[in-house]
Enzyme design. Structure first.
Site, PDB file in Angstrom:
ATOM      1  N   GLY A   1     -18.097   4.467  -2.627  1.00 36.81           N
ATOM      2  CA  GLY A   1     -19.002   5.610  -2.609  1.00 36.81           C
ATOM      3  C   GLY A   1     -20.150   5.529  -3.597  1.00 36.81           C
ATOM      4  O   GLY A   1     -20.862   6.511  -3.801  1.00 36.81           O
TER       5      GLY A   1
ATOM      6  N   LEU B   1     -17.659  -0.208   1.365  1.00 32.38           N
ATOM      7  CA  LEU B   1     -18.489   0.973   1.104  1.00 32.38           C
ATOM      8  C   LEU B   1     -18.735   1.194  -0.387  1.00 32.38           C
ATOM      9  O   LEU B   1     -19.269   2.230  -0.785  1.00 32.38           O
ATOM     10  CB  LEU B   1     -17.848   2.210   1.726  1.00 32.38           C
ATOM     11  CG  LEU B   1     -17.837   2.237   3.258  1.00 32.38           C
ATOM     12  CD1 LEU B   1     -17.035   3.426   3.768  1.00 32.38           C
ATOM     13  CD2 LEU B   1     -19.256   2.269   3.817  1.00 32.38           C
ATOM     14  N   ALA B   2     -18.331   0.218  -1.197  1.00 30.34           N
ATOM     15  CA  ALA B   2     -18.615   0.236  -2.642  1.00 30.34           C
ATOM     16  C   ALA B   2     -18.066   1.480  -3.328  1.00 30.34           C
ATOM     17  O   ALA B   2     -18.669   2.002  -4.261  1.00 30.34           O
ATOM     18  CB  ALA B   2     -20.117   0.110  -2.898  1.00 30.34           C
TER      19      ALA B   2
ATOM     20  N   TYR C   1       0.837  -1.201   0.000  1.00 27.44           N
ATOM     21  CA  TYR C   1       0.000   0.000   0.000  1.00 27.44           C
ATOM     22  C   TYR C   1       0.874   1.255   0.000  1.00 27.44           C
ATOM     23  O   TYR C   1       1.714   1.440   0.874  1.00 27.44           O
ATOM     24  CB  TYR C   1      -0.930   0.020   1.210  1.00 27.44           C
ATOM     25  CG  TYR C   1      -2.049  -1.000   1.159  1.00 27.44           C
ATOM     26  CD1 TYR C   1      -2.376  -1.668  -0.024  1.00 27.44           C
ATOM     27  CD2 TYR C   1      -2.791  -1.288   2.290  1.00 27.44           C
ATOM     28  CE1 TYR C   1      -3.406  -2.595  -0.064  1.00 27.44           C
ATOM     29  CE2 TYR C   1      -3.824  -2.209   2.260  1.00 27.44           C
ATOM     30  CZ  TYR C   1      -4.119  -2.859   1.080  1.00 27.44           C
ATOM     31  OH  TYR C   1      -5.149  -3.779   1.049  1.00 27.44           O
TER      32      TYR C   1
END
Length: 302
Positions: free
Chosen positions: A215, A212-213, A41
């Site tokens: 947004g 949370l897809a 990351y």
């Protein structure tokens, strides 16, 4: 993954450390004490800025559960990215993560992606060594199916405790797989059958990345089904005195697998919007859960 500045450089600065600290504080304020990393990351900078916060905050390490992942090698120059779960690579990557995180132990290590060339005996030897040294306390996988988990588990004397998959009200193939049996749509699903059931039966906690897809139901909507779902999510949130983000996470948590959602955001306000998912039991009825699913699906069940 949102911490540590941009993806294009290896450097980070005081502002990146402050941003990480603000995200950590927001999570802790919400009752969230588990932090999910990966060695790749922000090219390692997410772990590094987190480690900076740990170093300047006495007692913080003892208050949290620290999880990280290894197994992906990013593209370098003209060489494309690949997967690498050789035992020696795992040991080296864990050592590098410990250095960046400024800690002497990792609570949970996940194998990030399945490596087709991996030897499960070689992996098991590396994981066993890490466990016996007290460097890693528990182990799991990410983006793996039931057969891959079972194959690795046969070589381990301790249980794999987690499988992290993309799961959300938008990414529903893990759920659709269970109801499309004996329908023409089943072949197009692509999700490996039996994975959710295997994890339930063997105590492997499902963790949902992308929960949370991105947004899709709390910000941008691109289709009639998404717009209708966003309206329903907002209405349920208002009725229950919570936020749309919490409703989306409750939908995952309401499943019998008690899916653990990964919030994923580095923005304190976005993290705080998920507070009730950590502090309250999922407040969705059977019918409300199905309403969310069918509205997002945009079509009736078979």
């Amino acid at each position: 993954m949102a911490l540590g500045g941009d993806w294009d450089t290896d450097a980070y600065g005081p502002a990146d450390i402050d941003a990480a600290e603000a995200a950590i504080e927001a999570a802790l304020d919400c009752g969230i004490d588990t932090f999910d990393h990966a060695d790749i990351y922000r090219r390692g900078k997410a772990e590094a800025v987190f480690g900076e916060v740990l170093a300047r905050t006495p007692g913080l390490r003892e208050r949290i559960v620290l999880q990280t992942k290894c197994g992906i090698r990013l593209a370098a120059g003209e060489r494309p990215g690949i997967y690498d779960l050789r035992g020696a690579t795992i040991l080296r990557r864990v050592e590098e993560s410990l250095e960046r995180l400024r800690t002497d132990a990792i609570d949970v290590l996940l194998l990030h992606r399945p490596d087709p060339l991996a030897d499960p005996e070689d992996i098991a030897a590396a994981l066993t060594s890490l466990r016996e040294q007290g460097i890693v306390r528990r182990f799991g996988v990410s983006n793996m199916n039931a057969a891959q988990i079972a194959r690795l588990q046969r070589h381990l004397a301790f249980p794999l405790v987690a499988n992290q998959l993309e799961m959300s009200l938008d990414r529903r193939d893990w759920l659709e797989d269970g109801v499309l049996v004996n329908t023409p749509a089943a072949a197009a699903g692509g999700f490996p059958s039996g994975t959710v059931e295997y994890c339930l039966d063997h105590g492997v906690r499902l963790q949902a990345w992308g929960a949370l897809a991105q947004g899709r139901f709390t910000g941008r909507q691109e289709s009639p089904a998404e717009r209708a779902t966003a309206r329903l999510v907002r209405g349920l949130a208002e009725a229950k005195g919570t936020t749309p983000e919490t409703v989306l996470l409750w939908w995952l948590q309401r499943h019998p697998a008690r899916i653990a959602p990964v919030v994923g955001s580095g923005r304190p306000e976005r993290i705080r919007a998920c507070r009730d998912a950590a502090l309250r039991e999922p407040d969705l009825t059977h019918e409300e859960w199905y309403d969310l699913w069918l509205t997002a699906r945009g079509a009736p069940l078979p």
